[in-house]
Write an enzyme that holds these catalytic residues in place. Structure first.
Site, mmCIF file in Angstrom:
data_model
loop_
_atom_site.group_PDB
_atom_site.id
_atom_site.type_symbol
_atom_site.label_atom_id
_atom_site.label_comp_id
_atom_site.label_asym_id
_atom_site.label_seq_id
_atom_site.Cartn_x
_atom_site.Cartn_y
_atom_site.Cartn_z
ATOM 1 N N TYR A 51 13.432 88.173 52.656
ATOM 2 C CA TYR A 51 12.689 86.961 52.340
ATOM 3 C C TYR A 51 12.973 85.892 53.390
ATOM 4 O O TYR A 51 14.113 85.773 53.855
ATOM 5 C CB TYR A 51 13.082 86.458 50.952
ATOM 6 C CG TYR A 51 12.373 85.203 50.504
ATOM 7 C CD1 TYR A 51 10.996 85.198 50.305
ATOM 8 C CD2 TYR A 51 13.080 84.029 50.263
ATOM 9 C CE1 TYR A 51 10.336 84.050 49.881
ATOM 10 C CE2 TYR A 51 12.425 82.879 49.834
ATOM 11 C CZ TYR A 51 11.063 82.895 49.653
ATOM 12 O OH TYR A 51 10.406 81.761 49.235
ATOM 13 N N ASP A 65 13.996 70.030 52.447
ATOM 14 C CA ASP A 65 12.855 70.870 52.080
ATOM 15 C C ASP A 65 11.776 70.011 51.424
ATOM 16 O O ASP A 65 11.544 70.084 50.208
ATOM 17 C CB ASP A 65 13.323 71.980 51.133
ATOM 18 C CG ASP A 65 12.208 72.938 50.747
ATOM 19 O OD1 ASP A 65 11.235 73.050 51.509
ATOM 20 O OD2 ASP A 65 12.316 73.567 49.674
ATOM 21 N N ASP A 92 7.801 82.357 52.877
ATOM 22 C CA ASP A 92 7.443 81.146 52.145
ATOM 23 C C ASP A 92 6.519 80.314 53.032
ATOM 24 O O ASP A 92 6.927 79.793 54.072
ATOM 25 C CB ASP A 92 8.735 80.383 51.836
ATOM 26 C CG ASP A 92 8.512 79.072 51.113
ATOM 27 O OD1 ASP A 92 7.345 78.677 50.911
ATOM 28 O OD2 ASP A 92 9.521 78.426 50.760
ATOM 29 N N ASP A 94 4.849 77.588 51.897
ATOM 30 C CA ASP A 94 4.674 76.280 51.261
ATOM 31 C C ASP A 94 3.271 76.148 50.646
ATOM 32 O O ASP A 94 2.823 77.034 49.944
ATOM 33 C CB ASP A 94 4.966 75.157 52.255
ATOM 34 C CG ASP A 94 6.463 75.015 52.551
ATOM 35 O OD1 ASP A 94 7.265 75.606 51.817
ATOM 36 O OD2 ASP A 94 6.817 74.314 53.507
ATOM 37 N N HIS A 119 3.720 83.642 50.405
ATOM 38 C CA HIS A 119 3.319 82.987 49.163
ATOM 39 C C HIS A 119 2.896 81.549 49.430
ATOM 40 O O HIS A 119 3.440 80.851 50.287
ATOM 41 C CB HIS A 119 4.385 83.083 48.070
ATOM 42 C CG HIS A 119 5.682 82.377 48.319
ATOM 43 N ND1 HIS A 119 5.827 81.020 48.232
ATOM 44 C CD2 HIS A 119 6.915 82.863 48.624
ATOM 45 C CE1 HIS A 119 7.084 80.686 48.465
ATOM 46 N NE2 HIS A 119 7.763 81.782 48.720
ATOM 47 N N GLU A 121 1.862 77.906 47.319
ATOM 48 C CA GLU A 121 2.198 77.280 46.043
ATOM 49 C C GLU A 121 1.187 76.223 45.647
ATOM 50 O O GLU A 121 0.401 75.748 46.480
ATOM 51 C CB GLU A 121 3.601 76.700 46.095
ATOM 52 C CG GLU A 121 3.776 75.598 47.117
ATOM 53 C CD GLU A 121 5.236 75.343 47.438
ATOM 54 O OE1 GLU A 121 5.684 74.207 47.212
ATOM 55 O OE2 GLU A 121 5.919 76.258 47.931
ATOM 56 N N CYS A 129 11.341 70.772 46.976
ATOM 57 C CA CYS A 129 12.045 71.926 46.438
ATOM 58 C C CYS A 129 11.625 72.184 44.997
ATOM 59 O O CYS A 129 11.537 71.257 44.176
ATOM 60 C CB CYS A 129 13.550 71.697 46.509
ATOM 61 S SG CYS A 129 14.519 72.982 45.693
ATOM 62 N N ARG A 164 2.400 81.121 44.112
ATOM 63 C CA ARG A 164 3.529 80.525 43.385
ATOM 64 C C ARG A 164 3.014 79.372 42.537
ATOM 65 O O ARG A 164 2.267 78.524 43.025
ATOM 66 C CB ARG A 164 4.577 80.030 44.376
ATOM 67 C CG ARG A 164 5.609 79.100 43.780
ATOM 68 C CD ARG A 164 6.646 78.697 44.787
ATOM 69 N NE ARG A 164 7.145 77.348 44.543
ATOM 70 C CZ ARG A 164 8.126 76.775 45.228
ATOM 71 N NH1 ARG A 164 8.712 77.424 46.218
ATOM 72 N NH2 ARG A 164 8.500 75.537 44.950
ATOM 73 N N GLU A 194 7.971 80.016 39.454
ATOM 74 C CA GLU A 194 9.056 79.155 39.899
ATOM 75 C C GLU A 194 9.663 78.338 38.759
ATOM 76 O O GLU A 194 8.961 77.820 37.885
ATOM 77 C CB GLU A 194 8.543 78.208 40.989
ATOM 78 C CG GLU A 194 9.579 77.215 41.519
ATOM 79 C CD GLU A 194 10.753 77.864 42.243
ATOM 80 O OE1 GLU A 194 11.402 78.762 41.660
ATOM 81 O OE2 GLU A 194 11.041 77.460 43.378
ATOM 82 N N ASN A 216 12.716 84.033 41.125
ATOM 83 C CA ASN A 216 13.549 83.344 42.102
ATOM 84 C C ASN A 216 14.923 83.115 41.494
ATOM 85 O O ASN A 216 15.080 82.314 40.581
ATOM 86 C CB ASN A 216 12.899 82.005 42.486
ATOM 87 C CG ASN A 216 13.731 81.212 43.482
ATOM 88 O OD1 ASN A 216 14.707 81.711 44.035
ATOM 89 N ND2 ASN A 216 13.343 79.965 43.717
#
Length: 305
Positions: A51, A65, A92, A94, A119, A121, A129, A164, A194, A216
């Site tokens: 990952y 983040d 990731d 975002d 992914h 989101e 985060c 996500r 998440e 996660n």
């Protein structure tokens, strides 16, 4: 891993392996790699995938983040990590780094980087985060446009597009489930749930959503840490450990620096270090030396004085 400079397992083969793993009944365990060397170590340790965490990439750049990293930075690091391992790499991405058209470009860039999937989101852009308070999610129809744009831009049908949802902590788990169903209908291959709190919430999500699910297991967050076996028994298909290895490494770095500053040398840490011979083994030094001896053709006689 026959190639010295990149994996000989093609990106499509790794994407197909990732999809097969998600449908195998065996949970796909994917620790987060903060460097290509860590990714190689993850493979040697026997995990199913790697990952690439946006939080870790930001932290490695000494940034929080909060959506400050760029597509170029993420794609570049993803490419470096993907070339160093035969395992599928999930990235990731975002919020897709902008509007739906940006999400489409993100998929194109990450396909070119050789990873197995990414992914996207449903947070507002810029995101934060997933285990912090104060998150905001976009309306469902905007996220559906992100997913649709990404799916339409995908050139390799085996590339995994994961959606996500951060809605559980904002709108409640029932709303998150409804979003997940809509995201799957829009073409998402995998749903990342998440910041769920308890095994019961994971079970509720699994019972309601009929597509592969990703959990996660990050430390110091809102989720009660569960074993991979427990998640597999619930019916989850993949689990990530996004920041675990960075946290372990940085904890050791801070402790060692404190000791060295105090004592004046590093001898107390020798037995806790990775030995040079093991590092050379991971770097495949002997194979590079053998390659060099095969192709090194310099001779002083070949060049005029």
């Amino acid at each position: 891993m026959a190639g010295l400079f990149s994996s000989t397992v093609t990106p499509t083969e790794r994407r197909q392996a990732f999809r097969a793993g998600l449908n195998s009944g065996k949970i796909q365990r994917m620790p987060g790699a903060f460097s290509p060397l860590v990714a190689r170590t993850i493979q040697e340790a026997g995990f199913e995938g790697v990952y690439v965490s946006g939080a870790v990439l930001a932290a490695d750049l000494a940034l929080p983040d909060i959506g400050l990293t760029t597509l170029s930075e993420v794609a570049g690091r993803a490419r470096q990590i993907a070339r160093s391992t035969d395992l599928p790499v999930l990235v990731d991405a975002d919020t897709g780094f902008g509007e739906p058209m940006s999400a489409a470009r993100t998929v194109s860039e990450l396909e070119d980087a050789g990873v197995a999937g990414c992914h996207l989101e449903d947070q507002v852009n810029p995101k934060r985060c997933g285990h912090l308070d104060g998150k905001e999610v976009v309306p469902t129809d905007l996220m559906l446009r992100r997913i649709t744009a990404a799916v339409n831009e995908r050139r390799d049908d085996s590339f995994v597009i994961c959606a996500r949802t951060d809605a559980a902590g904002v709108e409640g788990i029932d709303a998150a489930i409804e979003r997940a169903k809509a995201y799957a209908d829009a073409g998402a291959d995998l749903i990342f749930t998440e910041a769920l709190h308890t095994p019961a919430e994971f079970e509720k999500f699994r019972a309601a959503v009929d597509v592969p699910l990703l959990a996660n297991m990050t430390e110091f967050g809102k989720t009660e840490l569960q074993t991979a076996q427990t998640l597999e028994e619930i019916g989850y298909n993949a689990v990530i450990y996004p920041v675990t290895l960075l946290r372990i490494a940085m904890g050791q770095v801070e402790s060692a620096l404190q000791d060295i500053e105090r004592s004046g040398d590093q001898t107390g840490w020798i037995d806790r270090m990775q030995h040079r011979s093991r590092l050379y083994e991971l770097l495949r030094y002997n194979e590079y030396n053998a390659f060099d001896q095969q192709v090194f053709t310099y001779s002083a006689d070949n060049y005029p004085s």
